[in-house]
Design an enzyme around this catalytic site. Structure first.
Site, PDB file in Angstrom:
ATOM      1  CB  SER A   4      -0.896   0.001   1.239  1.00  0.00           C
ATOM      2  OG  SER A   4      -0.101   0.295   2.382  1.00  0.00           O
ATOM      3  CE  LYS A   5      -2.047   6.969  -2.268  1.00  0.00           C
ATOM      4  NZ  LYS A   5      -3.067   7.960  -2.021  1.00  0.00           N
ATOM      5  NE  ARG A   6       0.533   0.593   6.009  1.00  0.00           N
ATOM      6  CZ  ARG A   6       1.272  -0.480   6.181  1.00  0.00           C
ATOM      7  NH1 ARG A   6       2.432  -0.392   6.785  1.00  0.00           N
ATOM      8  NH2 ARG A   6       0.871  -1.659   5.743  1.00  0.00           N
ATOM      9  N   GLY A  52       5.598   3.381   0.115  1.00  0.00           N
ATOM     10  CA  GLY A  52       6.205   4.248  -0.896  1.00  0.00           C
ATOM     11  C   GLY A  52       5.321   4.280  -2.125  1.00  0.00           C
TER      12      GLY A  52
END
Ligand code: GLU
Length: 463
Positions: free
Chosen positions: A242-244, A246
């Site tokens: 996920s966006k976490r 990067g």
């Protein structure tokens, strides 16, 4: 008998950018179609009216185009096919394979609450399935599927092997909502039938939907496609990517200076392998791709490896190509390429050390922007100043401004003044480029051009 032509599809929901997981699914579907000289269909599943946006559609199409995943048919939009889903639902109603359900939201909530209170899994209890009750006034019905009550559904997943689910596990799912918009499971089946999809290749987050879809396929009287559920992608911490972790958006990689061939190569190896091969072209991938070598377990996203591959492809690009990609990035930093040396020569110089196009553009800036050395960085000793002055004179009389004569002039000065290369190279870098680090001094000065080098030197040491 002639084999049926392979037809695959990619069916994203336009509720965000094209992320690497979606792109990997698209790549596998695309490659399978290409491998078998089949067709690849793009279908936009835009039935989630609240979350679907035109921007997302554009982002998905941009991402596909950037990666070079071309489709043969579509994009088809589900919201433009509502009459067709209505027709298919009516067919099932007529044939007694679906029914209208008049439960209100409140009723459904009560049903679920009661089931939970009894320690049961919440599910629709089929109360309108065979009901002879008169429809209540003022309630717009949904159409539900009459899932078989007995038996089981078995399918042979091309990645995961045989999967069996008992029909008793499946409730009567909604096919068509009261507003006439199909649910995901129904829209998918009608479309996969109408689009004559032979291989459904998708993320394994959908594997639980497949038995339900198979029942609907059968009720509609269509031929079943084959299914291949590809494993999900995890971040380094073992969590779903996920966006976490990067960048996950394909176009963000484009913006950060990654090359499409690098991302494609990387995605191809994510959950699929061909021996020990790590670096291969898109064409080679199409030649090699098969579902038998798609891994059953989750793949781990490794940004370091992606950078490594990207660096490989940056170096593979011709100087002219790379220069073309760097130009807008240099201009975005406010410099004019016309004001400095030929960009191709700069590209050739910086690419060995640049993992991304963005990094190459950043490295190129020293040729397009004058920078003073940081305060106090340039302290010229009494022995170095005259050496630099002499070097400036030698430079001005070189007949050919290229690496070899430039290094020849430097060597001669080093000898006369009994100095070592760093004693000259370091101040030279600081004087000409305002920084202590550059690629090798000879080719760097050659690319910068005699005019700039001499002007900077003269300003500093006279000569
Ligand atoms: N629209 C679905 C999704 O984006 C794809 C479903 C499918 O491929 O069947 O997850």
């Amino acid at each position: 008998m002639r084999a049926t032509m392979v037809r695959t599809r990619f069916a994203p929901s336009p509720t965000g950018y094209l992320h690497v997981g979606g792109a990997r699914t698209a790549l596998f579907s695309w490659a399978y179609a290409r491998r078998h000289a089949g067709k690849f269909v793009l279908r936009i599943e835009d039935t989630d009216l609240e979350r679907s946006t035109a921007d997302s559609v554009r982002a998905i199409l941009d991402g596909m185009a950037w990666l070079g995943l071309d489709w043969d048919e579509g994009p088809f939009f589900q919201m433009r096919r509502l009459p067709r889903y209505r027709e298919a639902a009516e067919q099932l109603l007529r044939e007694g394979r679906a029914y209208r359900c008049y439960c209100t939201k409140e009723e459904l909530e009560q049903m679920r609450a009661a089931q939970r209170a009894r320690g049961e899994k919440p599910r629709y209890d089929g109360r309108w399935r065979d009901s002879k009750a008169a429809p209540p006034a003022g309630v717009a019905p949904v159409i539900r599927f009459k899932n078989p009550l007995e038996g089981e559904v078995t399918f042979h997943d091309l990645v995961k092997g045989a999967i069996t689910i008992a029909n008793s596990e499946l409730d009567d799912l909604v096919l068509l909502r009261e507003d006439g918009v199909p649910t995901y499971n129904f829209g998918v089946v009608v479309d996969d039938l109408d689009m004559r999809i032979t291989h459904v290749i998708r993320g394994d987050d959908h594997v639980n939907n497949t038995p339900r879809q198979i029942n609907i396929f059968r009720a509609l009287g269509g031929a079943l496609p084959q299914f291949a559920h590809v494993p999900m992608i995890l971040g380094a911490d073992g969590e779903r990517l996920s966006k976490r972790h990067g960048a996950v958006s394909v176009m963000q990689y484009a913006e950060e200076g990654y090359l499409p061939e690098a991302l494609l190569n990387y995605l191809a190896r994510l959950g699929w392998s061909h021996g020990d091969e790590e670096i291969f072209s898109k064409e080679r991938f199409v030649e090699w791709f098969d579902l038998a070598h798609v891994s059953r377990s989750a793949a781990q996203f490794d940004p370091e490896k992606l950078r490594w591959l990207n660096h490989h492809y940056v170096k593979e690009r011709s100087d002219a190509d790379l220069a073309g990609l760097m130009k807008p990035l240099i201009e975005a930093r406010g410099a004019r390429v016309e004001d400095g040396p030929r960009l191709e020569a700069v590209a050739a110089l910086v690419k060995a050390r640049s993992e991304t196009v963005e990094a190459a553009a950043a490295a190129a800036m020293m040729f397009y922007r004058e920078t003073a050395p940081p305060e106090g960085a340039l302290e010229l000793s009494a022995e170095v100043t005259p050496a630099l002055a002499e070097l400036a004179r030698a430079f001005s009389s070189l007949s050919d401004w290229s690496e070899e004569p430039i290094m020849g002039a430097i060597d001669a000065v080093l000898k006369t003044h009994k100095l070592k290369l760093p004693q000259i190279a370091m101040p030279l870098r600081l004087i000409v480029f305002g920084r202590a680090q550059t690629p090798n001094i000879g080719p760097t000065l050659a690319v910068a051009g005699r005019k700039r080098v001499l002007e900077a030197l003269r300003k500093r040491v006279g000569a």
